[in-house]
Design a protein around this motif. Sequence first.
Motif, PDB file in Angstrom:
ATOM      1  N   LEU A 214      -8.981   0.304  -0.528  1.00 52.87           N
ATOM      2  CA  LEU A 214      -9.480   1.462  -1.168  1.00 52.87           C
ATOM      3  C   LEU A 214      -9.981   2.595   0.479  1.00 52.87           C
ATOM      4  CD1 LEU A 214     -12.037  -0.614  -3.446  1.00 52.87           C
ATOM      5  CD2 LEU A 214     -10.177   0.783  -4.433  1.00 52.87           C
ATOM      6  N   ARG A 215     -10.534   2.171   1.383  1.00 55.16           N
ATOM      7  CA  ARG A 215     -10.624   3.106   2.182  1.00 55.16           C
ATOM      8  C   ARG A 215      -9.685   4.592   2.542  1.00 55.16           C
ATOM      9  NH1 ARG A 215     -12.808  -1.423   4.601  1.00 55.16           N
ATOM     10  NH2 ARG A 215     -15.478  -1.462   4.260  1.00 55.16           N
TER      11      ARG A 215
ATOM     12  N   MET B 252     -10.268  -3.565  -9.576  1.00 56.55           N
ATOM     13  CA  MET B 252     -10.750  -3.478  -7.879  1.00 56.55           C
ATOM     14  C   MET B 252     -10.864  -1.967  -8.125  1.00 56.55           C
ATOM     15  SD  MET B 252      -7.080  -6.198  -7.052  1.00 56.55           S
ATOM     16  CE  MET B 252      -5.887  -5.658  -8.118  1.00 56.55           C
ATOM     17  N   VAL B 253     -10.893  -1.109  -8.525  1.00 61.00           N
ATOM     18  CA  VAL B 253     -10.749   0.160  -8.133  1.00 61.00           C
ATOM     19  C   VAL B 253     -12.344   0.292  -8.361  1.00 61.00           C
ATOM     20  CG1 VAL B 253     -10.364   2.319  -8.262  1.00 61.00           C
ATOM     21  CG2 VAL B 253      -8.581   1.448  -8.764  1.00 61.00           C
TER      22      VAL B 253
ATOM     23  N   PRO C  12       0.472  -1.122   0.339  1.00 62.42           N
ATOM     24  CA  PRO C  12      -0.268  -0.335  -0.010  1.00 62.42           C
ATOM     25  C   PRO C  12       0.679   1.055  -0.019  1.00 62.42           C
ATOM     26  CG  PRO C  12       0.017  -1.458   1.970  1.00 62.42           C
ATOM     27  CD  PRO C  12       0.417  -1.809   1.133  1.00 62.42           C
ATOM     28  N   GLN C  13       1.851   1.405   0.822  1.00 63.07           N
ATOM     29  CA  GLN C  13       2.767   2.169   0.922  1.00 63.07           C
ATOM     30  C   GLN C  13       3.463   2.819  -0.754  1.00 63.07           C
ATOM     31  OE1 GLN C  13       2.852   4.617   3.213  1.00 63.07           O
ATOM     32  NE2 GLN C  13       1.153   3.412   4.507  1.00 63.07           N
ATOM     33  N   GLU C  14       3.964   1.709  -0.947  1.00 61.36           N
ATOM     34  CA  GLU C  14       4.051   1.947  -2.463  1.00 61.36           C
ATOM     35  C   GLU C  14       3.419   2.455  -3.772  1.00 61.36           C
ATOM     36  OE1 GLU C  14       4.930  -0.135  -0.577  1.00 61.36           O
ATOM     37  OE2 GLU C  14       7.611  -0.841   0.105  1.00 61.36           O
ATOM     38  N   CYS C  15       2.114   1.799  -3.844  1.00 60.15           N
ATOM     39  CA  CYS C  15       0.860   2.310  -4.274  1.00 60.15           C
ATOM     40  C   CYS C  15       0.257   3.385  -4.273  1.00 60.15           C
ATOM     41  CB  CYS C  15      -0.407   1.007  -3.940  1.00 60.15           C
ATOM     42  SG  CYS C  15      -1.383   1.396  -4.908  1.00 60.15           S
ATOM     43  N   ILE C  16       0.750   4.204  -2.935  1.00 63.19           N
ATOM     44  CA  ILE C  16       0.590   5.496  -2.534  1.00 63.19           C
ATOM     45  C   ILE C  16       1.412   6.389  -3.193  1.00 63.19           C
ATOM     46  CG2 ILE C  16      -0.132   7.104  -0.958  1.00 63.19           C
ATOM     47  CD1 ILE C  16      -1.101   4.881   0.974  1.00 63.19           C
ATOM     48  N   GLU C  17       2.904   5.642  -2.695  1.00 61.51           N
ATOM     49  CA  GLU C  17       3.711   6.885  -4.215  1.00 61.51           C
ATOM     50  C   GLU C  17       4.031   6.704  -5.355  1.00 61.51           C
ATOM     51  OE1 GLU C  17       8.274   7.113  -4.078  1.00 61.51           O
ATOM     52  OE2 GLU C  17       7.590   4.967  -2.663  1.00 61.51           O
ATOM     53  N   PHE C  18       3.426   5.826  -6.188  1.00 68.94           N
ATOM     54  CA  PHE C  18       3.468   5.723  -7.177  1.00 68.94           C
ATOM     55  C   PHE C  18       2.130   6.141  -8.254  1.00 68.94           C
ATOM     56  CE2 PHE C  18       1.787   2.667 -11.351  1.00 68.94           C
ATOM     57  CZ  PHE C  18       3.218   3.389 -12.497  1.00 68.94           C
ATOM     58  N   PHE C  19       1.160   6.464  -7.231  1.00 67.34           N
ATOM     59  CA  PHE C  19      -0.060   6.309  -8.371  1.00 67.34           C
ATOM     60  C   PHE C  19      -0.038   7.973  -7.924  1.00 67.34           C
ATOM     61  CE2 PHE C  19      -1.636   2.043  -8.979  1.00 67.34           C
ATOM     62  CZ  PHE C  19      -1.391   2.295 -10.443  1.00 67.34           C
TER      63      PHE C  19
END
Length: 257
Positions: free
Chosen positions: A249-250, A221-222, A122-129
């Motif tokens: 997603l939350r 998923m989104v 999740p942390q990497e997902c937030i950073e990437f997007f």
Amino acid sequence: MNTISTLSIRDSIYELIKFAKCNQRFVHTRWGDVCLLMLTDLYVNQILGKSNKNKVNDSVISLMKNAWNLDGKDVLVGINKGTPNHEGGHNVPTKALIQTGLNFNKKFLAAVAIERIFLDYPQECIEFFNYINKTSYLFVGQYYNKCLDKFYGPNVGWCQTPSFNSINYTEDILKDILTNLKTSNPRKIIFSCGQAARVLCSELYNKFEGTLLDVGSMSDMVIINCEQFKNIAKRTHVSVNLTKIKNLLRIYEKSLS
């Protein structure tokens, strides 16, 4: 060469982040087991794919081989062959791939990196997007919902693709994309359209100066809380993780800016 290998999922994710962070054009294509089999003649005149259900013929094989030849310093290719933790799928014989005469001596990412960054990092997902969503995008896929914008950025257009067998409609989809580009002027194109995405990225590489990003079923998923989700084929990694996806997603809703 008797083996074909990929970076680990974690290393693949960091490679994607590195390119996104530079705020420059990059291209990411994903070749799953079905895509790789479409480079061979093992399934001619058969239907491949549990969700996308593409009819394989000589024309499709030719399209996929041309797409495989896409190469450049800004091109990141993800494949399932050799990827740890690949969930099920078809066996892809290395010998059959080598016999195609195509170049497999490359640095490959894990094809599942985009879906796993959403599910497991999740942390990497937030950073990437949070890098990706700063610029406008054209969406190419079966559906569109505004909730995708949280991840991908301001939407300026949607090119709808068939639910199944999209690979055999790439010419029509390409025309639609080029028509949209004349008026929408996006900074990037996001693809969620199965095997057709590999061909479209190749065709657009020299026609579009922005980023080409194949996110595959991450978009499914989104939209899990949206009406469109009821009408799409459910991939295993989505259907077995429904609660986890909703919880993530939350987090993403609060953390993506």
